[in-house]
Scaffold this active site. Structure first.
Site, PDB file in Angstrom:
ATOM      1  N   CYS A 109      19.590  98.887  64.683  1.00 26.68           N
ATOM      2  CA  CYS A 109      19.639  99.542  66.098  1.00 26.68           C
ATOM      3  C   CYS A 109      18.558 100.179  65.293  1.00 26.68           C
ATOM      4  O   CYS A 109      17.436  99.915  65.972  1.00 26.68           O
ATOM      5  CB  CYS A 109      21.193 100.182  65.396  1.00 26.68           C
ATOM      6  N   HIS A 136      25.194  95.629  64.648  1.00 24.65           N
ATOM      7  CA  HIS A 136      26.237  97.270  63.817  1.00 24.65           C
ATOM      8  C   HIS A 136      27.345  96.253  63.021  1.00 24.65           C
ATOM      9  O   HIS A 136      27.375  95.018  63.575  1.00 24.65           O
ATOM     10  CB  HIS A 136      26.900  98.123  64.419  1.00 24.65           C
TER      11      HIS A 136
END
Length: 493
Positions: free
Chosen positions: A334, A438
């Site tokens: 991310c 994630h």
């Protein structure tokens, strides 16, 4: 409707884990139970199946309760992005950035939204396990605190007060908390739970009597310290985690470093790596030579441009360049993925002052932060080998490739809807890669591929990940040290 509130004498006393255990205990009794936390302050969040963002702890508690997580379980989520400010996520959607002064200056709108969610959950379930926030006796904020006793009052819930004996001062924790509370709040506390006890519990019998005599509240249990489960933590890297450990990496293990940013988010991405046999994971804050490590991971960040400037100031940029030249593997998740690219632009001031910041230029990608946040659970396969992957996306950025790089994942579904998309890139030698997923290391085939990049002799351990059994193991442990008969009488009273 019978409810139960779990409050704490301080932050990180184990409220979330105790609430998780209670969700599973009640679910095992056939009760339709759900978790609720009016407000969470955490950069460790998750995505519900319908695409809303809530605290990771409530996702975990919903799993333990065997119910589908919803935005109503954590209606207000504060995601710190500066030392004095945070992004406000209201009922699953980001709505504003607020300074602490602005937010606490008028909490009524947030409280109204939280209690609206509370009413919906009460209508949908037979019981709620309500988690408080921090200390339930922060008297300087008490009149504005809608997360603790105001929520308990709205739900007419008795309160269990959790104290952490491992950090010391458990008598002052409990008696001090009770002594400063107004009478109506103290009257709602129906039991004390002493958490994280080490040693012979029989030696604490006098301590139990002292607590009961001086607080006027029964002690419902003394729960021993327990490491026999793997459940995501709530707010930040747990206090027991060592940052910048002394000594060198173990040459007999696969050694992985995670850069500990000031605004690190979703650190639970790496919990599964820590549990792998033959692997050690170190969180590093201060720049150091990376000799002995096989991989470095740049985690998520709630302030990507600020954290990359911090990274440079700390001297990490040159350390990472040296590590790359020496053949080390570098991964970005991310915000860390964005940092590995050429630039991060923030034209709308999503993270603060609008502007553009140069990246580390280890991947040929560029990122532009958008005003709308991407929230989804995603599935796909690794490009090239077809290994199944899954994860969840929580990001403001859109990242595009402008050079020679390989696609990392072919995305096949987002929030259960079929798509044809790509996520992430990696260099042709597979030594540097980044993704928005994630939780991707929870996908076994991808995790094993990653370890094989680090050690040709790696073989997967026979241990299997079974989150459901982890919840059962936790529930058995807590139930064995909790007076459940007394607890049920308190709930039914």
């Amino acid at each position: 409707m019978k409810n139960l509130a779990v409050f704490g004498t301080a932050s990180d006393v184990g409220k979330s884990v105790i609430a998780t255990a209670l969700c599973r205990i009640f679910s095992n009794e056939g009760i339709d139970v759900a978790p609720f936390k009016a407000q969470n302050m955490s950069n460790n969040s998750g995505v519900t199946p319908d695409g809303f963002e809530i605290g990771r702890a409530q996702v975990v508690q919903a799993e333990a309760a065997r119910v589908v997580p919803t935005a109503d379980m954590n209606p207000v989520l504060l995601k710190p992005n500066t030392d004095t400010g945070a992004q406000v996520v209201l009922q699953g959607k980001a709505v504003a950035n607020r300074s602490a002064r602005d937010y606490f200056g008028n909490t009524r709108p947030w409280a109204e939204a939280a209690f609206e969610s509370l009413r919906r959950l009460q209508a949908a379930h037979d019981m709620l396990v309500i988690e408080g926030a921090g200390s339930c006796a922060e008297m300087n904020l008490y009149d504005r605190d809608f997360v603790n006793f105001k929520t308990a009052e709205a739900a007419d819930a008795p309160v269990i007060l959790v104290a952490d004996i491992d950090r010391g001062g458990v008598f002052a924790q409990v008696i001090g908390t009770v002594s400063v509370l107004p009478p109506e709040a103290k009257a709602r506390i129906s039991g004390v739970l002493v958490n994280r006890f080490r040693g012979d519990i029989s030696l604490f019998e006098d301590g139990v009597r002292f607590l009961e005599e001086h607080s006027g509240i029964p002690v419902l249990g003394v729960v021993p310290f327990f490491r026999g489960f793997s459940i995501d933590s709530e707010d930040a890297v747990p206090l027991q985690t060592i940052v910048d450990p002394s000594g060198s990496p173990d040459p007999g293990k696969i050694s992985i470093a995670v850069i500990y940013f000031p605004h690190i988010s979703n650190f639970t991405d790496f919990a599964v790596l820590e549990r792998e046999e033959g692997v050690e994971l170190h969180y590093l804050h201060h720049a150091k030579a990376l000799d002995g490590y096989q991989a470095v991971i740049l985690p998520g960040s709630k302030n990507v441009r600020g954290d990359i400037e911090w990274l440079r100031q700390q001297g990490w940029e040159s350390r990472l360049e040296d590590f790359r030249r020496n053949g080390g593997v570098i991964a970005g998740i991310c915000g860390g993925y964005q940092m590995l690219g050429r630039s991060i632009a923030d034209p709308y001031g999503v993270e603060g002052v609008p502007g553009r910041t140069a990246g580390l230029d280890l991947l040929p990608v560029e990122t532009v932060l958008q005003q709308e946040k991407t929230l989804c659970n995603a599935r796909g396969v690794m490009s090239g080998n077809g290994y199944s992957v899954h994860g969840y996306e929580i990001h403001m950025g859109e990242t595009s490739c402008h050079g020679d790089a390989l696609p990392l994942f072919d995305v096949t579904t987002r929030n259960g809807i079929a798509v044809s998309a790509r996520d992430g890139v990696m260099t042709s030698d597979t030594k540097v890669f980044g993704t928005y997923f994630h939780g991707v290391f929870d996908a076994p085939l991808f995790r094993h591929w990653f370890f094989r990049q680090l050690s040709a002799s790696y073989t997967p351990s026979e241990r299997t990940e079974d989150r459901d059994e982890d919840y059962n193991r936790l529930a058995r442990h807590v139930a064995a040290h909790l007076d459940l008969d007394k607890l049920y009488r308190i709930i039914e009273k």
